[in-house]
Structures are given as C-alpha cells and as structure tokens.
Design an enzyme around this catalytic site. Structure first.
Site, short mmCIF file in Angstrom:
data_model
loop_
_atom_site.label_atom_id
_atom_site.label_comp_id
_atom_site.label_asym_id
_atom_site.label_seq_id
_atom_site.Cartn_x
_atom_site.Cartn_y
_atom_site.Cartn_z
N LYS A 214 18.81 32.30 62.64
CA LYS A 214 20.05 32.88 62.09
C LYS A 214 20.19 34.37 62.40
CE LYS A 214 18.05 33.48 57.49
NZ LYS A 214 18.23 33.11 56.07
N SER B 170 61.68 42.23 95.46
CA SER B 170 61.27 41.22 94.47
C SER B 170 61.14 39.86 95.14
CB SER B 170 62.27 41.18 93.33
OG SER B 170 63.42 40.53 93.74
N ARG C 58 19.56 26.17 56.54
CA ARG C 58 20.90 26.00 55.98
C ARG C 58 22.02 26.48 56.91
NH1 ARG C 58 20.55 28.80 50.42
NH2 ARG C 58 18.74 29.80 51.38
N SER D 244 60.09 42.47 90.99
CA SER D 244 59.69 41.35 90.13
C SER D 244 59.25 40.14 90.94
CB SER D 244 60.87 40.94 89.24
OG SER D 244 61.17 41.99 88.37
N GLY E 46 12.28 33.11 59.29
CA GLY E 46 12.89 31.99 58.55
C GLY E 46 13.27 30.85 59.47
N ASN F 92 16.74 41.95 42.63
CA ASN F 92 15.95 42.44 43.75
C ASN F 92 16.67 42.13 45.07
OD1 ASN F 92 13.85 43.35 45.37
ND2 ASN F 92 12.78 41.37 45.29
N LEU G 39 11.31 41.13 58.49
CA LEU G 39 10.98 39.71 58.33
C LEU G 39 12.09 38.85 58.92
CD1 LEU G 39 9.42 39.56 54.75
CD2 LEU G 39 8.44 40.34 56.92
N ALA G 40 11.72 38.06 59.89
CA ALA G 40 12.71 37.24 60.58
C ALA G 40 12.10 35.92 61.03
CB ALA G 40 13.27 37.99 61.78
N TYR H 237 41.77 36.05 94.00
CA TYR H 237 40.70 35.06 94.15
C TYR H 237 41.08 34.04 95.20
CZ TYR H 237 37.08 31.83 92.38
OH TYR H 237 35.99 31.01 92.24
C1 UD1 Z 1 13.53 37.16 48.22
C2 UD1 Z 1 12.84 37.89 47.08
C3 UD1 Z 1 13.76 37.93 45.87
C4 UD1 Z 1 15.06 38.61 46.24
C5 UD1 Z 1 15.69 37.94 47.45
C6 UD1 Z 1 16.87 38.76 47.92
C7 UD1 Z 1 10.48 37.38 47.34
C8 UD1 Z 1 9.33 36.58 46.86
N1 UD1 Z 1 11.63 37.17 46.75
O1 UD1 Z 1 13.75 35.84 47.81
O2 UD1 Z 1 13.15 38.64 44.80
O3 UD1 Z 1 15.96 38.60 45.14
O4 UD1 Z 1 14.75 37.85 48.53
O5 UD1 Z 1 17.55 38.08 48.94
O6 UD1 Z 1 10.29 38.21 48.22
N2 UD1 Z 1 10.51 35.18 55.44
C9 UD1 Z 1 9.60 35.11 56.46
N3 UD1 Z 1 8.48 34.39 56.29
C10 UD1 Z 1 8.19 33.75 55.12
C11 UD1 Z 1 9.13 33.83 54.07
C12 UD1 Z 1 10.28 34.56 54.27
O7 UD1 Z 1 9.80 35.70 57.53
O8 UD1 Z 1 7.15 33.12 55.03
C13 UD1 Z 1 11.73 35.97 55.63
C14 UD1 Z 1 12.99 35.11 55.64
O9 UD1 Z 1 13.32 34.73 56.95
C15 UD1 Z 1 14.02 36.07 55.07
C16 UD1 Z 1 13.21 36.93 54.11
O10 UD1 Z 1 11.89 36.85 54.52
O11 UD1 Z 1 14.58 36.89 56.06
C17 UD1 Z 1 13.37 36.53 52.66
O12 UD1 Z 1 12.84 35.25 52.44
P1 UD1 Z 1 13.52 34.19 51.49
O13 UD1 Z 1 12.71 32.96 51.47
O14 UD1 Z 1 14.96 34.06 51.83
O15 UD1 Z 1 13.36 34.93 50.07
P2 UD1 Z 1 14.19 34.63 48.77
O16 UD1 Z 1 13.71 33.39 48.15
O17 UD1 Z 1 15.64 34.75 49.05
#
Ligand code: UD1
Ligand code: CA
Length: 452
Positions: A24, A408, A17, A390, A13, A172, A10-11, A372
């Site tokens: 990121k 030198s 922040r 030198s 985001g 988690n 999952l990437a 160069y």
């Molecule tokens: C999530 C977990 C939480 C855990 C925490 C650990 C869930 C619901 N919660 O929360 O239990 O303690 O991670 O860090 O899973 N992302 C997407 N698409 C989306 C949403 C998220 O790609 O629609 C990606 C984000 O870029 C990120 C990751 O998933 O890499 C986690 O998402 P984030 O929103 O940070 O989850 P947390 O609220 O931190």
C-alpha cells in the site's frame, strides 16, 4: 552540537485490506507513492538517516522512498509480529548509536514536519519517549494515551483497554520519538503478552517509566495522522492532501474559482496572480507563471506555461509543452513536446506535437502536425509571424519559415521558405449552370430505383 537522528519507517504491512497486488505504501497520493510523502516530511524535519522496514515489494518500496538528501537503508521484517518487532528489525543500525530514533509509519502520508520536530525536541529536553497523539471524536481502534499531570503514563491498545480507558479520546497516532541510547534495551524488553499476541511498540512508554524515565505526548491533528488501510481511506487522504495544497496555493496568491474541482500533483508549481478556472487537472511536472489563466476543463502534465499565457477551456497540455509569454492554446487543442512562441496562438481544434512555433505565429483551426509515420516521430518547425491556414496538415519533418503563409486546407510535405505563400491543395473548379443538370440526373436515378 547537532543531535544525530535515525528515522525508522515501518512499511512491512501486508496491505490486505487494500486488496492490491502491490504494497500500500506504493499507492499514490497526488501522483506519487505514499511513502515518498512520508520521506518528504522526514527530510523537512531535518532527518538525514533513515531505515525502511519492508516486507513485500521491498525493492520497489526502497526505490519509491529514495532521495538524494538522505542516507536510506532497507531491512526486511520477514515475520510480521507487531510494531515493536518491526523496529527491532533495524537493531543492527540502531546499535550504531544515534541520539534520537524517530519511528514513523509508511502509510501515514499526511504527517507534517511540525509534530515530528516537536517529538524530537521532547527527547532532546530529557524525555525517553515522545509519542504523537491527536484528539478524536471516534477513537475506535486507536491506542489510547493515558496522561496524568502532563506525563504520558501508558498507551493502551483498544483491544486491551478497560471500558474507562476506551472512553479516552486522546489517541496514539503511532509515530514516536525515542531516546536512541536507551531504545535497544527498552525494545528488547517488549513482550507479546496482550490481546493480539503482538510485540507492541507502544509498550515502550511503560517500560521507559519503569526504568525511571519520562514519556510525553505531543499533539497533532487527526487529519495529519490518518492512516491508509483501504482504497476508500486512500481516496480520503487524497482529498485531505488536495484541500491542504489548494489552500496553501490560494494563500500564496493563486486564484481558484472552484478550488474543490481543481486537482493538483505533488509538484505542481503555480505563481501568484494565476487564475485557475473550475475543473482543471494537473498531472506531475507542471509550472505556471504569473498572470497566466488556465480556463475550465483543461488537463496539464509536464508543461511549462509562462506569464500571461492562456490555456483552454478544454485544452490538453502533455509532457514537453512549453507556452512562452502571452501564448494562447484554446479549446480542443492538444500540445505535446512543443514550443509555442511568445504571443503565438493555437486557438481551436489542433494537435501540435514535436514542434516549434515561433513568436506571434497564428495556427489556424484544425491544424495538425503529422509527427508520426507509424514508426518514428518527426519534428515540425514553424517560424515567427507565420500564418497557418485552417485545416492544414503539416507532414513532418517539415519547416515553415518566418512570415510564411500556408493556405487553408493544405497538406504541407515540403519546406516553405520565409515569406513564401504555400498552397498544398487541389485547385477549385467551377462549372457555371451545371447544378440543375446534375440534380435532374440524380432525381432520375432515384425514380428508377423506386420503380423496382
Ligand atoms: C498502531 C498503534 C496504535 C495507534 C495506531 C495509529 C501499536 C502497537 N499500536 O496500531 O496505538 O493508535 O497504530 O494508526 O503500535 N508494521 C510493520 N510490521 C509489523 C507490524 C506493523 O511494518 O510487524 C507497520 C504497518 O505496516 C503499519 C504500521 O507498522 O505501517 C502500524 O501497524 P498497524 O498494525 O497498522 O498498527 P495499528 O494496529 O494500527
Ligand atoms: Ca494501522
């Protein structure tokens, strides 16, 4: 039979922040994008198939994650509706049918293969969901793992947790393995009726159990599950990564006087019995062989230092620098795309670029290869057992033969044959008794000026 596994990274985001113009997961840890570290751990855990769930910078993220030992596909999550929704962006790929799914986050770069494998083993052993958790003294916003009698009952997001649930310190990490045959059905049952109005991947635990399945939590350290949301967290992850790698190198036989001041790149290779003095920085692509010494305050990038060679203090080795056995590059020297032969010495204040220096040759203080011309780069070739005096400027392209001697202060613009002596400077003239006469003239000039 080998089980098939699909990793879902999952990437997608927004990286809000980070306050960054790029995703990121493209920000580097140890000189390489965070996402590449995640892919490394997946590969080390035996994963060969992966799908990246991307949002912004999709093409750049895919490029940064690319590797030859994995089949990697990319899907776009156009709306960001939660981790459960993100995994479903890969529904078509999941539907091909894998034994296991392994969901990881692109912004958790320090995860090691061990808990990933352990979670996959739990699925192989009959669990439907295996999440990766950690104990934390500050569980704050993490989801809480509710465990009873060895079974994971539920994951409660902090915002949805009761006070009693919030007191739980088993958190988690977000990464989880899921039974690939049941995953799609379970994922489609996730709703968004919760505090954040998001589709929580974590709901899989209760959904699997409601369908008669099992869920478990495997343990990892808080350190390896740290996520990156801000530049401050990025720096903290870098610090953890550096500490981890320094420790591994020291245990493998590398000496470091002040390890906390040595900065390594993701691919730095250092052999046993190398000594690294304080304040040394390694950029990418460096290999140091046995018994070499890297003295304090040196900066190396793309360099190969063979055994017994000595670098610094205060040396800079740039890409293509190659020091053969027992070569020496001393203080305030810069070496770029140059071969320094076995036992050769570049001891002080020199720039050697686009050059070959033969074995046992001595390069005097302040020698500069003028490589160069403002437009093109040219090569300087210096043979073995030569001596460059030198403050010599070697105007490339130029060659100095084996055993030759350059006086030198020379500016060398033409090739010097083997065993020849070359002077490339004005001859010195000495005028006996002339100093008092000159001095008197200067004093008269000064007196004249002061009268006005
Ligand atoms: C999530 C977990 C939480 C855990 C925490 C650990 C869930 C619901 N919660 O929360 O239990 O303690 O991670 O860090 O899973 N992302 C997407 N698409 C989306 C949403 C998220 O790609 O629609 C990606 C984000 O870029 C990120 C990751 O998933 O890499 C986690 O998402 P984030 O929103 O940070 O989850 P947390 O609220 O931190
Ligand atoms: Ca997070």
């Amino acid at each position: 039979m080998q089980r098939s596994c699909l990793a879902i990274v999952l990437a997608a985001g927004e990286s809000t922040r980070m306050r960054s113009s790029v995703s990121k997961v493209l920000h580097p840890i140890a000189g390489r994008p965070m996402i590449a570290h995640v892919m490394d751990s997946l590969a080390a855990a035996g994963v060969t198939d992966a799908v990246l769930v991307v949002g912004r910078d999709g093409a750049a993220v895919a490029k940064a994650a690319q590797r030859t030992d994995m089949r990697i596909e990319t899907v776009e999550q156009t709306e960001r509706l939660g981790t459960g929704h993100a995994v479903l962006a890969a529904a078509d790929i999941i539907a091909r049918g894998y034994d296991d799914l392994l969901v990881v986050f692109g912004d958790t770069p320090l995860v090691t293969p061990a808990p990933l494998k352990e979670a996959l083993e739990a699925i192989a052993a009959g669990s439907d969901v295996a999440t990766i958790g950690f104990e934390s003294a500050n569980p704050g916003g993490y989801g809480r793992l509710i465990v009873e009698g060895g079974e994971l009952i539920a994951i409660r997001e902090a915002k949805d947790a009761s006070e009693a649930e919030r007191a739980i310190t088993f958190c988690n990490g977000g990464l989880m393995a899921v039974d690939g045959r049941k995953a799609l059905d379970l994922l489609r049952r996730i709703s968004n009726k919760n505090a954040k109005g998001e589709y929580y991947l974590t709901d899989l635990v209760e959904l699997a159990r409601a369908a008669g399945g099992r869920a478990v939590a495997v343990r990892a350290t808080e350190e390896e599950l740290g996520g990156c949301n801000t530049r401050a967290e990025l720096a903290f992850l870098e610090q953890l990564w550096q500490a981890r790698r320094r420790q591994a190198l020291m245990l493998s036989g590398v000496s470091m006087v002040a390890p906390e001041t040595v900065f390594l790149a993701f691919d730095t290779q250092i052999a046993p019995d190398v000594l690294i003095e304080p304040n040394v920085v390694f950029g990418p692509g460096v290999r140091i062989e046995r018994d070499a010494v890297i003295h304090a305050f040196s900066h190396l990038e793309g360099a190969h230092v063979e055994s017994g060679a000595s670098v610094g203090p205060y040396a800079r080795l740039r890409p293509g620098a190659h020091l053969a056995e027992n070569a020496k590059v001393g203080n305030f020297c810069e070496i770029k795309q140059a071969e320094i032969g076995a036992g050769a010495k570049v001891s002080h204040l020199s720039y050697i670029g686009d050059a070959f220096v033969g074995a046992e040759t001595n390069i005097g203080a302040g020698t500069i290869t003028c490589n160069y011309d403002g437009v093109n780069k040219h090569v300087t070739r210096i043979g073995a057992h030569a001596f460059i005096g030198s403050n010599t400027a070697l105007v490339a392209p130029v060659a100095v033969g084996d055993g030759a001697l350059v006086a030198s202060g020379s500016v060398i613009t033409e090739d010097v044959a083997a065993d020849a002596v070359a002077f490339g400077r004005a001859r010195q003239e000495v005028k006996p008794g002339r100093a008092p006469i000159l001095r008197a003239r200067y004093q008269a000039m000064k007196a004249e000026r002061q009268k006005k």
